[in-house]
Design a protein around this motif. Structure first.
Motif, short mmCIF file in Angstrom:
data_model
loop_
_atom_site.label_atom_id
_atom_site.label_comp_id
_atom_site.label_asym_id
_atom_site.label_seq_id
_atom_site.Cartn_x
_atom_site.Cartn_y
_atom_site.Cartn_z
N ASP A 174 54.51 -52.83 -11.83
CA ASP A 174 53.52 -53.20 -13.49
C ASP A 174 54.10 -54.66 -13.67
N VAL A 175 55.83 -54.48 -14.09
CA VAL A 175 56.01 -55.44 -15.37
C VAL A 175 55.43 -56.66 -14.54
N PRO A 176 55.06 -57.68 -15.09
CA PRO A 176 54.59 -59.01 -15.10
C PRO A 176 56.31 -59.79 -14.03
N ARG A 177 56.25 -60.77 -13.85
CA ARG A 177 57.56 -61.32 -13.09
C ARG A 177 57.95 -62.30 -14.40
N GLN A 178 56.93 -63.42 -15.06
CA GLN A 178 56.58 -64.06 -15.11
C GLN A 178 56.25 -64.42 -16.69
N ALA A 179 56.36 -64.69 -17.43
CA ALA A 179 56.20 -64.68 -18.55
C ALA A 179 56.02 -66.19 -19.48
N LEU A 180 54.72 -66.50 -19.99
CA LEU A 180 54.54 -67.68 -20.84
C LEU A 180 55.43 -67.92 -21.54
N THR A 181 56.16 -68.87 -22.60
CA THR A 181 57.11 -68.65 -23.83
C THR A 181 56.93 -69.74 -24.27
N MET A 182 57.37 -70.32 -26.17
CA MET A 182 57.66 -70.86 -26.18
C MET A 182 59.15 -71.27 -26.59
N GLY A 183 59.15 -72.49 -26.06
CA GLY A 183 60.70 -73.09 -26.14
C GLY A 183 62.17 -72.82 -27.49
N ILE A 184 62.50 -73.37 -27.24
CA ILE A 184 63.72 -73.02 -28.52
C ILE A 184 63.01 -74.00 -29.41
N ARG A 185 62.61 -74.86 -29.31
CA ARG A 185 62.48 -75.91 -29.54
C ARG A 185 62.32 -75.94 -30.81
N SER A 186 60.81 -75.38 -30.45
CA SER A 186 60.06 -75.24 -31.80
C SER A 186 60.28 -73.45 -33.03
N ILE A 187 61.65 -73.16 -32.23
CA ILE A 187 62.19 -71.97 -32.70
C ILE A 187 62.62 -72.61 -33.85
N VAL A 188 63.26 -74.18 -33.17
CA VAL A 188 64.83 -74.04 -34.06
C VAL A 188 64.19 -75.31 -35.16
N LEU A 189 62.68 -75.70 -34.81
CA LEU A 189 62.55 -77.05 -36.48
C LEU A 189 61.22 -75.72 -36.80
N ALA A 190 61.30 -74.38 -36.74
CA ALA A 190 60.45 -73.58 -38.25
C ALA A 190 62.10 -73.98 -39.24
N ARG A 191 61.07 -73.98 -39.79
CA ARG A 191 62.09 -73.67 -41.61
C ARG A 191 62.58 -73.34 -41.99
N ARG A 192 61.94 -71.53 -41.66
CA ARG A 192 63.34 -70.46 -42.00
C ARG A 192 63.15 -69.49 -40.55
N VAL A 193 63.83 -68.81 -39.89
CA VAL A 193 64.69 -68.04 -39.14
C VAL A 193 63.93 -66.64 -39.37
N LEU A 194 63.91 -65.08 -39.29
CA LEU A 194 64.55 -63.65 -39.28
C LEU A 194 64.16 -63.01 -38.28
N VAL A 195 65.69 -62.01 -38.65
CA VAL A 195 65.99 -62.02 -36.75
C VAL A 195 66.25 -60.15 -37.89
N VAL A 196 64.93 -60.05 -36.56
CA VAL A 196 65.02 -58.34 -36.78
C VAL A 196 65.95 -57.74 -35.22
N VAL A 197 66.97 -57.08 -35.49
CA VAL A 197 67.73 -56.11 -34.72
C VAL A 197 68.32 -54.45 -35.77
N SER A 198 67.67 -53.47 -34.45
CA SER A 198 67.87 -52.69 -34.47
C SER A 198 68.83 -51.63 -33.10
N GLY A 199 69.03 -50.55 -33.10
CA GLY A 199 69.82 -49.83 -32.77
C GLY A 199 71.24 -50.21 -31.63
N ARG A 200 71.73 -49.01 -31.20
CA ARG A 200 73.63 -49.41 -31.09
C ARG A 200 73.99 -50.33 -30.01
N ASP A 201 72.40 -49.97 -28.81
CA ASP A 201 72.27 -51.45 -28.02
C ASP A 201 72.49 -52.84 -28.16
N LYS A 202 71.97 -53.19 -29.82
CA LYS A 202 71.92 -54.19 -29.55
C LYS A 202 73.26 -54.54 -30.37
N ALA A 203 73.97 -54.27 -30.50
CA ALA A 203 74.80 -54.57 -30.88
C ALA A 203 76.20 -55.83 -30.66
#
Ligand code: F6R
Length: 248
Positions: A174-203
């Motif tokens: 049931d998981v869709p195989r495709q998505a629409l996503t903002m590209g890297i340009r809009s993300i890096v042009l953001a004036r500030r970026v806040l990344v949240v990460v939790s869990g050992r599996d992200k280390a």
């Protein structure tokens, strides 16, 4: 880069919510770039609590979400529009017209991607972009690739992303195989970026993203080049970044 190492998910969420609410309070009509997934849920809960106490208002705030599954209607329980309504928008005073999520049902996806880029441009870009990070280093649904995709685009989700997201669906099929996503340009042009990460599996991916080479094979590594990134993580997720001794 600023790094906040928090004791646990709850403390991480509170710290992230502090940073988001400070942005909204100092610039009420700011443009927030928002993410879905499990990482930001606690921060959204905290923001709702502070809104209900009267400490912060989103009346003038504008939002653009990172991504949406292709083929899911806004009222589908696993769509990202539904997620945002359920976890944040339905509980605060934001004007629904000021919230933007890509349209997963658009028949002409290329036109939808172009429209979404125009929306971001017409808003004047993003003031604060909130990001989670996939186990393969994806941000939004910008998956590992040979080059950084710039604009909003359609992406084929990788097996690792489908596997990570199947917990939200009745079955993997049931998981869709495709998505629409903002590209890297809009993300890096953001004036500030806040990344949240939790869990050992992200280390491991956190260490590779911030200490490894900048490469489109680890999309989040592009954030090393951004002038204003704040990383808020729990101890487990930051364990290898802060204390890991192994070579990259
Ligand atoms: C969600 C998004 C994704 C997630 C990432 C981490 O809008 O863009 O990049 O942030 O997959 O997901 P969680 O937080 O569930 O581990």
């Amino acid at each position: 880069m600023r790094i906040y190492e928090c004791a646990d998910y709850r403390a991480m969420s509170r710290q992230a919510a502090n940073i988001i609410s400070a942005e909204v309070i100092s610039k009420p009509d700011c443009v927030l770039g928002l993410a879905t997934g499990s990482s930001p849920v606690g921060a959204y809960e905290q923001l709702v609590e502070w809104y209900k106490k009267g400490d912060v208002s989103f009346k003038e705030t504008r939002t653009v979400n990172l991504d949406e599954y292709r083929g899911l209607a806004p009222d589908h329980e696993q769509s990202y529009r539904y997620f945002m309504q359920k976890n944040l928008f339905d509980h605060i005073d934001i004007n629904p017209e000021n919230t933007n999520v890509p349209n997963g049902l658009a028949e002409d996806v290329d036109a939808e991607c172009a429209r979404y880029d125009r929306v971001i441009e017409e808003l004047g870009g993003i003031d604060l972009q909130l990001l989670g990070m996939g186990h393969n280093g994806h941000i939004g649904f910008n998956e590992p690739a040979d080059s950084f995709p710039l604009g909003t685009h359609v992406v084929n989700l990788t097996e690792s992303t489908i596997d990570a997201n199947k917990r939200f669906f009745a079955s993997e099929a049931d998981v869709p195989r495709q998505a629409l996503t903002m590209g890297i340009r809009s993300i890096v042009l953001a004036r500030r970026v806040l990344v949240v990460v939790s869990g050992r599996d992200k280390a491991d991916i956190v260490r590779r993203a911030f200490l490894g080479p900048v490469t489109p094979q680890v999309p989040a590594s592009i954030l090393q080049l951004h002038p204003d990134v704040t990383l808020v993580g729990d101890r487990d997720a930051l364990s290898e970044l802060m204390r890991g001794g192994a070579a990259l």
